[in-house]
Write an enzyme that holds these catalytic residues in place. Structure first.
Site, PDB file in Angstrom:
ATOM      1  N   CYS A  77      27.679 -10.941 -39.369  1.00 64.17           N
ATOM      2  CA  CYS A  77      29.062 -10.751 -39.827  1.00 64.17           C
ATOM      3  C   CYS A  77      29.093 -10.250 -41.279  1.00 64.17           C
ATOM      4  O   CYS A  77      28.696  -9.115 -41.518  1.00 64.17           O
ATOM      5  CB  CYS A  77      29.850 -12.041 -39.624  1.00 64.17           C
ATOM      6  SG  CYS A  77      31.602 -11.705 -39.395  1.00 64.17           S
ATOM      7  N   HIS A 171      28.785 -14.384 -34.693  1.00 68.25           N
ATOM      8  CA  HIS A 171      28.082 -15.551 -35.257  1.00 68.25           C
ATOM      9  C   HIS A 171      27.268 -16.284 -34.184  1.00 68.25           C
ATOM     10  O   HIS A 171      27.771 -17.254 -33.606  1.00 68.25           O
ATOM     11  CB  HIS A 171      29.113 -16.538 -35.819  1.00 68.25           C
ATOM     12  CG  HIS A 171      29.737 -16.099 -37.087  1.00 68.25           C
ATOM     13  ND1 HIS A 171      29.279 -16.489 -38.327  1.00 68.25           N
ATOM     14  CD2 HIS A 171      30.791 -15.290 -37.317  1.00 68.25           C
ATOM     15  CE1 HIS A 171      30.023 -15.945 -39.266  1.00 68.25           C
ATOM     16  NE2 HIS A 171      30.948 -15.209 -38.678  1.00 68.25           N
ATOM     17  N   GLU A 173      24.944 -18.359 -34.471  1.00 72.21           N
ATOM     18  CA  GLU A 173      24.629 -19.732 -34.876  1.00 72.21           C
ATOM     19  C   GLU A 173      25.710 -20.713 -34.449  1.00 72.21           C
ATOM     20  O   GLU A 173      25.442 -21.893 -34.237  1.00 72.21           O
ATOM     21  CB  GLU A 173      24.365 -19.799 -36.387  1.00 72.21           C
ATOM     22  CG  GLU A 173      25.574 -19.716 -37.306  1.00 72.21           C
ATOM     23  CD  GLU A 173      26.197 -18.321 -37.440  1.00 72.21           C
ATOM     24  OE1 GLU A 173      25.737 -17.376 -36.779  1.00 72.21           O
ATOM     25  OE2 GLU A 173      27.169 -18.191 -38.213  1.00 72.21           O
TER      26      GLU A 173
HETATM   27  N1  GLN Z   1      35.818 -10.921 -43.014  1.00 74.88           N
HETATM   28  C1  GLN Z   1      34.628 -11.227 -43.737  1.00 74.88           C
HETATM   29  C2  GLN Z   1      34.266 -10.109 -44.690  1.00 74.88           C
HETATM   30  O1  GLN Z   1      34.786  -9.055 -44.605  1.00 74.88           O
HETATM   31  C3  GLN Z   1      33.469 -11.479 -42.773  1.00 74.88           C
HETATM   32  C4  GLN Z   1      33.785 -12.667 -41.928  1.00 74.88           C
HETATM   33  C5  GLN Z   1      32.607 -13.446 -41.488  1.00 74.88           C
HETATM   34  O2  GLN Z   1      31.504 -13.336 -42.018  1.00 74.88           O
HETATM   35  N2  GLN Z   1      32.841 -14.273 -40.516  1.00 74.88           N
HETATM   36  O3  GLN Z   1      33.447 -10.304 -45.537  1.00 74.88           O
END
Ligand code: GLN
Length: 191
Positions: A77, A171, A173
């Site tokens: 992410c 994610h 995890e």
């Molecule tokens: N929206 C976050 C970003 O742009 C990422 C979200 C996440 O890591 N769950 O950094």
């Protein structure tokens, strides 16, 4: 085998538990010198704006670029955003450009800010069905010629691999999915 968790910001604790399950030794990294003691690295989810600032403030930028030349990195992410590059110029975020993917942050509409779905993952000779949790997830817009797609959601890449490195828009995890940690760090399952 010691695996570092970039512990400047974000959700590294759940990754730590998964690594323990795999008999990999997690090391929380707060100083760049600690990269010398680990064989792989996880850049967790979190807030990519804050994370990129902390990477620069704590002197991690060049050591991370050097580490990526010889050791595997798994980015989830916000971690993927940091590994890739942003499609639209966002001057608050200085990404690392380690993976040849361009992403858009927070790319799913408001109702879909967070969702869970099942995805088939294809890796080498294997396929596995996983549960994937997306939280204010980025979208991968373009991938370079050396980037392999491991999983798609609605026909768009959500799990990618380039050389040693793996990037995920979700994610694993949070669902206890160890597949990507195994693919990144346990070379014998790197089919
Ligand atoms: N929206 C976050 C970003 O742009 C990422 C979200 C996440 O890591 N769950 O950094």
């Amino acid at each position: 085998m010691k695996i570092g968790l970039l512990a400047l910001q974000g959700d590294y604790e759940k990754h730590r538990q998964l690594l323990c399950q795999l008999d990999l030794e997690p090391v929380l990294l707060r100083y760049p010198e600690q990269l010398n003691d680990v064989s792989g690295l996880i850049i967790p989810g979190g807030e990519s704006t804050t994370m990129s600032k902390l990477i620069d403030a704590s002197g991690f930028r060049q050591p991370l670029l050097d580490f990526a030349q010889h050791s595997p990195i798994l980015g989830t992410c916000a971690g993927l955003i940091i590994l890739g590059k942003l499609l639209h110029d966002d001057s608050h975020i200085n990404t690392l450009n380690i993976m040849d993917v361009s992403v858009t942050r927070n790319a799913y509409g408001r109702q879909l800010d967070s969702f869970v779905t099942n995805l088939p993952v294809n890796f080498g000779k294997g396929q596995e069905m996983i549960s994937a949790t997306f939280i204010r997830a980025p979208r991968i817009n373009t991938i370079g010629p050396n980037v392999e797609v491991l999983a798609r959601y609605n026909h768009e890449p959500v799990a990618v691999r380039q050389g040693l490195h793996i990037g995920l828009t979700f994610h694993p995890e949070l669902d206890g999915v160890t597949l990507f940690h195994q693919l990144a760090f346990a070379s014998n399952s790197n089919a």
